[in-house]
Design a protein around this motif. Structure first.
Motif, PDB file in Angstrom:
ATOM      1  N   MET A   1      41.069  35.875  57.505  1.00  0.00           N
ATOM      2  CA  MET A   1      41.286  34.673  58.312  1.00  0.00           C
ATOM      3  C   MET A   1      40.008  33.846  58.478  1.00  0.00           C
ATOM      4  SD  MET A   1      44.428  34.078  59.032  1.00  0.00           S
ATOM      5  CE  MET A   1      44.406  32.966  60.422  1.00  0.00           C
TER       6      MET A   1
ATOM      7  N   HIS B   1      48.195  36.719  59.891  1.00  0.00           N
ATOM      8  CA  HIS B   1      48.093  35.579  58.985  1.00  0.00           C
ATOM      9  C   HIS B   1      48.947  34.419  59.470  1.00  0.00           C
ATOM     10  CE1 HIS B   1      46.674  38.076  55.269  1.00  0.00           C
ATOM     11  NE2 HIS B   1      45.719  37.897  56.168  1.00  0.00           N
TER      12      HIS B   1
ATOM     13  N   GLY C   1      46.606  34.210  54.677  1.00  0.00           N
ATOM     14  CA  GLY C   1      45.391  34.232  55.474  1.00  0.00           C
ATOM     15  C   GLY C   1      44.561  32.993  55.188  1.00  0.00           C
TER      16      GLY C   1
END
Length: 146
Positions: free
Chosen positions: A33, A72, A86
């Motif tokens: 992320m 995500h 992500g």
């Protein structure tokens, strides 16, 4: 002293707390992320969600079709089916469905400051990051070198 607990033990407990209507704060693990959520630096606040919340742009904790737990962003929804990506990934997506979503990201805590996902800062950066998808690969390469 911080303790590390395997995802197979931790995530079902987190999911149960969220099902009870509670919020859970965890230290982020992994780089998928980046740049919005950094490994071991940031904390994520997860809470309950409704089916209506599960729209493109929302970040969710879910179990994918390969039985992996991921935090995500939803990039596509077709009925109950969700495609996740992500922010730090350029092409690898995951598939899941709304029944395997355990919680919704409601805030990120970075260096003691809280950024709610419905706040101006998070929304602004999220919109720009989506627009920059064609050049994300290069932006992430630069970010990783900094």
């Amino acid at each position: 002293m911080k303790k590390s607990v395997p995802n197979e033990v931790l995530i079902p407990q987190v999911a149960e707390l969220i099902r009870q209507g509670r919020t859970v704060t965890l230290t982020a693990r992994g780089n998928s992320m980046n740049p919005f959520i950094a490994d071991r630096r940031d904390q994520v606040v997860l809470g309950p969600c409704t089916e209506t919340d599960l729209q493109p742009g929302a970040v969710v904790l879910a179990e994918d079709t390969h039985h992996r737990y991921v935090l995500h962003r939803i990039i596509r929804r077709e009925g109950d089916a969700l495609t996740l990506l992500g922010d730090g990934n350029v092409g690898q997506t995951e598939q899941t469905d709304i029944h395997h979503v355990m919680g919704l990201l409601t805030a990120v805590i970075r260096k003691g400051r809280t950024y709610p996902t419905d706040g101006t800062v998070w929304q602004h950066y999220s919109r720009w990051w989506k627009r920059l998808t064609p050049v994300r690969r290069w932006l992430l390469a630069i970010y990783r070198r900094i």
